[in-house]
Scaffold this motif. Structure first.
Motif, PDB file in Angstrom:
ATOM      1  N   VAL A 429       0.834  -1.199   0.000  1.00 47.83           N
ATOM      2  CA  VAL A 429       0.000   0.000   0.000  1.00 47.83           C
ATOM      3  C   VAL A 429       0.870   1.251   0.000  1.00 47.83           C
ATOM      4  N   ARG A 430       1.943   1.228   0.771  1.00 42.96           N
ATOM      5  CA  ARG A 430       2.822   2.400   0.802  1.00 42.96           C
ATOM      6  C   ARG A 430       3.459   2.638  -0.567  1.00 42.96           C
ATOM      7  N   ALA A 431       3.901   1.579  -1.211  1.00 41.14           N
ATOM      8  CA  ALA A 431       4.579   1.731  -2.491  1.00 41.14           C
ATOM      9  C   ALA A 431       3.625   2.197  -3.579  1.00 41.14           C
ATOM     10  N   ARG A 432       2.421   1.640  -3.618  1.00 38.49           N
ATOM     11  CA  ARG A 432       1.542   1.904  -4.754  1.00 38.49           C
ATOM     12  C   ARG A 432       0.498   2.976  -4.454  1.00 38.49           C
ATOM     13  N   ALA A 433      -0.201   2.879  -3.345  1.00 41.51           N
ATOM     14  CA  ALA A 433      -1.224   3.880  -3.047  1.00 41.51           C
ATOM     15  C   ALA A 433      -0.606   5.235  -2.722  1.00 41.51           C
ATOM     16  N   LEU A 434       0.523   5.215  -2.000  1.00 43.53           N
ATOM     17  CA  LEU A 434       1.181   6.458  -1.616  1.00 43.53           C
ATOM     18  C   LEU A 434       2.301   6.852  -2.577  1.00 43.53           C
ATOM     19  N   GLY A 435       2.594   5.995  -3.549  1.00 45.96           N
ATOM     20  CA  GLY A 435       3.589   6.339  -4.566  1.00 45.96           C
ATOM     21  C   GLY A 435       4.996   6.485  -4.040  1.00 45.96           C
ATOM     22  N   ASP A 436       5.340   5.764  -2.982  1.00 45.07           N
ATOM     23  CA  ASP A 436       6.683   5.875  -2.410  1.00 45.07           C
ATOM     24  C   ASP A 436       7.658   5.054  -3.265  1.00 45.07           C
ATOM     25  N   PRO A 437       8.677   5.689  -3.866  1.00 49.15           N
ATOM     26  CA  PRO A 437       9.595   4.953  -4.748  1.00 49.15           C
ATOM     27  C   PRO A 437      10.650   4.148  -4.007  1.00 49.15           C
ATOM     28  N   ASP A 438      10.658   4.198  -2.674  1.00 46.66           N
ATOM     29  CA  ASP A 438      11.754   3.584  -1.929  1.00 46.66           C
ATOM     30  C   ASP A 438      11.220   2.657  -0.842  1.00 46.66           C
ATOM     31  N   VAL A 439      10.467   1.646  -1.244  1.00 51.73           N
ATOM     32  CA  VAL A 439       9.869   0.707  -0.293  1.00 51.73           C
ATOM     33  C   VAL A 439      10.448  -0.682  -0.516  1.00 51.73           C
ATOM     34  N   ALA A 440      10.937  -1.275   0.557  1.00 50.00           N
ATOM     35  CA  ALA A 440      11.400  -2.662   0.521  1.00 50.00           C
ATOM     36  C   ALA A 440      10.518  -3.468   1.465  1.00 50.00           C
ATOM     37  N   PRO A 441       9.660  -4.352   0.953  1.00 51.61           N
ATOM     38  CA  PRO A 441       8.788  -5.130   1.827  1.00 51.61           C
ATOM     39  C   PRO A 441       9.580  -5.981   2.808  1.00 51.61           C
ATOM     40  N   PRO A 442       8.991  -6.310   3.945  1.00 52.87           N
ATOM     41  CA  PRO A 442       9.649  -7.190   4.911  1.00 52.87           C
ATOM     42  C   PRO A 442      10.053  -8.498   4.257  1.00 52.87           C
ATOM     43  N   GLY A 443      11.199  -9.012   4.650  1.00 51.72           N
ATOM     44  CA  GLY A 443      11.696 -10.252   4.081  1.00 51.72           C
ATOM     45  C   GLY A 443      12.676 -10.046   2.956  1.00 51.72           C
ATOM     46  N   VAL A 444      12.835  -8.798   2.524  1.00 52.85           N
ATOM     47  CA  VAL A 444      13.795  -8.488   1.471  1.00 52.85           C
ATOM     48  C   VAL A 444      14.942  -7.706   2.075  1.00 52.85           C
ATOM     49  N   ARG A 445      16.154  -8.246   1.977  1.00 54.85           N
ATOM     50  CA  ARG A 445      17.323  -7.504   2.441  1.00 54.85           C
ATOM     51  C   ARG A 445      17.816  -6.670   1.265  1.00 54.85           C
ATOM     52  N   ALA A 446      17.264  -5.476   1.147  1.00 57.93           N
ATOM     53  CA  ALA A 446      17.581  -4.600   0.018  1.00 57.93           C
ATOM     54  C   ALA A 446      18.826  -3.796   0.327  1.00 57.93           C
ATOM     55  N   PRO A 447      19.851  -3.898  -0.486  1.00 56.34           N
ATOM     56  CA  PRO A 447      21.083  -3.134  -0.232  1.00 56.34           C
ATOM     57  C   PRO A 447      20.836  -1.633  -0.209  1.00 56.34           C
ATOM     58  N   ASP A 448      21.624  -0.933   0.587  1.00 55.15           N
ATOM     59  CA  ASP A 448      21.500   0.525   0.627  1.00 55.15           C
ATOM     60  C   ASP A 448      21.778   1.144  -0.738  1.00 55.15           C
ATOM     61  N   GLY A 449      22.530   0.440  -1.584  1.00 52.05           N
ATOM     62  CA  GLY A 449      22.813   0.953  -2.914  1.00 52.05           C
ATOM     63  C   GLY A 449      21.586   1.066  -3.791  1.00 52.05           C
ATOM     64  N   TRP A 450      20.470   0.430  -3.390  1.00 52.42           N
ATOM     65  CA  TRP A 450      19.229   0.547  -4.160  1.00 52.42           C
ATOM     66  C   TRP A 450      18.464   1.824  -3.825  1.00 52.42           C
ATOM     67  N   ARG A 451      18.807   2.458  -2.686  1.00 51.34           N
ATOM     68  CA  ARG A 451      18.090   3.672  -2.304  1.00 51.34           C
ATOM     69  C   ARG A 451      18.422   4.809  -3.270  1.00 51.34           C
ATOM     70  N   PRO A 452      17.453   5.691  -3.557  1.00 49.80           N
ATOM     71  CA  PRO A 452      16.076   5.762  -3.050  1.00 49.80           C
ATOM     72  C   PRO A 452      15.070   5.120  -3.999  1.00 49.80           C
ATOM     73  N   TRP A 453      15.475   4.014  -4.668  1.00 51.40           N
ATOM     74  CA  TRP A 453      14.634   3.410  -5.703  1.00 51.40           C
ATOM     75  C   TRP A 453      14.345   1.934  -5.419  1.00 51.40           C
ATOM     76  N   ARG A 454      14.153   1.573  -4.158  1.00 50.36           N
ATOM     77  CA  ARG A 454      13.947   0.163  -3.847  1.00 50.36           C
ATOM     78  C   ARG A 454      12.644  -0.388  -4.439  1.00 50.36           C
ATOM     79  N   SER A 455      11.624   0.459  -4.583  1.00 50.37           N
ATOM     80  CA  SER A 455      10.386  -0.003  -5.213  1.00 50.37           C
ATOM     81  C   SER A 455      10.640  -0.426  -6.655  1.00 50.37           C
ATOM     82  N   TYR A 456      11.530   0.283  -7.342  1.00 49.43           N
ATOM     83  CA  TYR A 456      11.862  -0.065  -8.722  1.00 49.43           C
ATOM     84  C   TYR A 456      12.709  -1.331  -8.777  1.00 49.43           C
ATOM     85  N   ALA A 457      13.585  -1.510  -7.795  1.00 43.28           N
ATOM     86  CA  ALA A 457      14.374  -2.740  -7.749  1.00 43.28           C
ATOM     87  C   ALA A 457      13.466  -3.952  -7.633  1.00 43.28           C
TER      88      ALA A 457
END
Length: 481
Positions: A429-457
């Motif tokens: 909901v945060r990623a799509r309804a609120l349009g946040d481009p930097d959301v990593a759902p729980p369970g994903v160890r997203a590297p800091d190098g993906w910020r601020p585009w974790r939703s795109y990753a």
């Protein structure tokens, strides 16, 4: 500006003092001397300083700045609300109330950073809406004035003259024939024809695949063969209802069609000037035009900056081949944030049932489109218990806000506070309804190098494995660089 780099169209504007016009960076019509040029963050700022829009490059038709998708501060939230038409409907006082600031504070912050206050920013959007209506419909000029949000015909005439250096009748007469002028051949789906501009490459196929998989019968449909599909849906809007149709096959500027777009060695996406998606809107009230367009832009993520996203993510060894395979992949948003939240909690089968039993029927069906998705207030009695009931109640009474200017952190906390809400759904909901481009759902160890585009990753991971462990409604894998 000197290289006419289309990557920056919509990110800033330049004005030429000797001609009195302002342009997009890629404008081919002018080569001014540097000391005659002034730069502005928004079209509204250029207009406020007395410059009119260039008739050649049409700077009012560029994609919006991706900065407003990223920023979560008051200026970013204000820009998203203004784009959604809040100032036209509720005034500056309403905008300030939604942001939790005084009207004076909002005016000061916007003017200091953007060179234009909320009234000027809203005025620029009204002028653009008026031009679209003048050039694509046969509505009378007086009707267009009020449909575009102007308080009077006099104000409308003065604004059009100031922005376009032409009368409304002259703007209408200048409509491009064979493009989207009212004299073009009738389409199977009639309505206001639009070109929804985007920058850079655009992976329309992946987004239409997702929309087709998620479509709720009665509210949405995707028709046609891959590569030439059309997405259609109903819209609940502030003044009435609408039906939108968006085509999958992108249009491209003449320079790109002729193969004259520039490229940069080692990054084939750079230099791609972008294009547009053809769309049509049928509205019960034309005052909803700008709001409907903005909601489609959010759904299709048309204001994104694919150059910034791809450059950042391609630096990661895991994502580099995925980015190379799908340059310009978008992270879809939502045409109706509250609807998306309910659907995320309910799941596809329950969402379809809610539409059948509680959705509001259209006055007249449009093909298979028959209903609006039910409002949260209509669901509070129908679904009184459980997570879905708690979500509907929170949306209905305002305890949870998901509008364009909502505070993302506050909304996320309110979602997690609902009984039974799982973190993965809240993240969706945060990623799509609120349009946040930097959301990593729980369970994903997203590297800091993906910020601020974790939703795109994550969009890349899902596109690469559509039925695998990173597909929808299943736990995400741990991603490591």
């Amino acid at each position: 500006m000197r290289s006419r780099d289309a990557r920056f169209d919509g990110e800033f504007f330049f004005a030429v003092e000797t001609t009195g016009i302002y342009c997009r960076p890629s404008c081919p019509a002018v080569t001014p001397k540097r000391h005659n040029v002034r730069f502005y963050a928004t079209a509204a700022a250029a207009q406020s300083h007395g410059f009119r829009a260039c008739r050649r490059c049409r700077p009012d038709a560029v994609p919006g700045s991706a900065e407003w998708n990223v920023r979560a501060d008051v200026v970013g939230r204000a820009m998203r609300l203004i784009a959604d038409g809040v100032v036209d409907r509720e005034g500056v006082a309403g905008l300030a109330a939604r942001l939790g600031y005084s009207a004076r504070q909002v005016q000061r912050q916007l003017t200091a950073e953007l060179g234009a206050g909320p009234v000027a920013l809203a005025r620029a959007r009204r002028a653009h809406a008026a031009r679209v209506l003048l050039q694509t419909t046969d509505l009378p000029v007086t009707g267009i004035a009020f449909a575009a949000g102007f308080a009077s015909v006099r104000q409308f005439n003065a604004t059009i003259r100031a922005v376009y250096a032409a009368t409304p009748s002259e703007v209408r007469a200048a409509a491009p024939r064979g493009g989207h002028g009212p004299r073009r051949a009738a389409a199977p789906f009639t309505g206001i024809p639009l070109r929804l501009a985007y920058r850079g490459p655009y992976q329309a196929g992946a987004l239409f695949d997702l929309l087709a998989a998620e479509a709720v019968p009665g509210v949405e449909e995707v028709t046609g063969a891959p590569g030439a599909r059309t997405y259609r849906r109903t819209l609940r809007l502030p003044y009435g209802t609408g039906v939108a149709a968006v085509d999958e096959r992108p249009g491209a500027p003449a320079a790109l069609r002729k193969g004259t777009g520039r490229t940069v060695p080692g990054h084939p996406a750079v230099g791609h000037p972008g294009g547009w998606l053809d769309a049509r809107l049928r509205l019960t009230d034309p005052r909803d035009l700008t709001t409907a367009v903005q909601r489609l832009r959010r759904l299709f993520d048309l204001d994104a900056d694919p150059y910034a996203v791809d450059e950042r993510l391609a630096a990661d060894p895991l994502l580099a081949p995925l980015v190379a395979a799908r340059p310009g992949l978008r992270a879809p948003g939502a045409a109706d944030p509250e609807e998306l939240a309910v659907r995320a909690v309910a799941g596809p089968e329950e969402a379809a049932r809610l539409v059948r039993e509680h959705g509001k029927a259209l006055d007249a069906p449009h093909g298979t489109l028959t209903h609006l998705f039910p409002e949260p207030a209509a669901l509070t009695a129908a679904v009184p218990h459980g997570t879905l009931g708690a979500l509907a109640a929170a949306l209905a009474d305002g305890a949870l806000r998901l509008d364009a200017g909502a505070d993302r952190d506050a909304a996320h906390a309110a979602l997690l506070a609902l009984p039974g809400m799982d973190p993965g759904t809240a993240a969706t909901v945060r990623a799509r309804a609120l349009g946040d481009p930097d959301v990593a759902p729980p369970g994903v160890r997203a590297p800091d190098g993906w910020r601020p585009w974790r939703s795109y990753a994550l969009a890349h991971l899902r596109a690469a494995h559509p039925t695998g462990p990173s597909g929808p409604h299943t736990p995400e894998p741990e991603a490591q660089s």
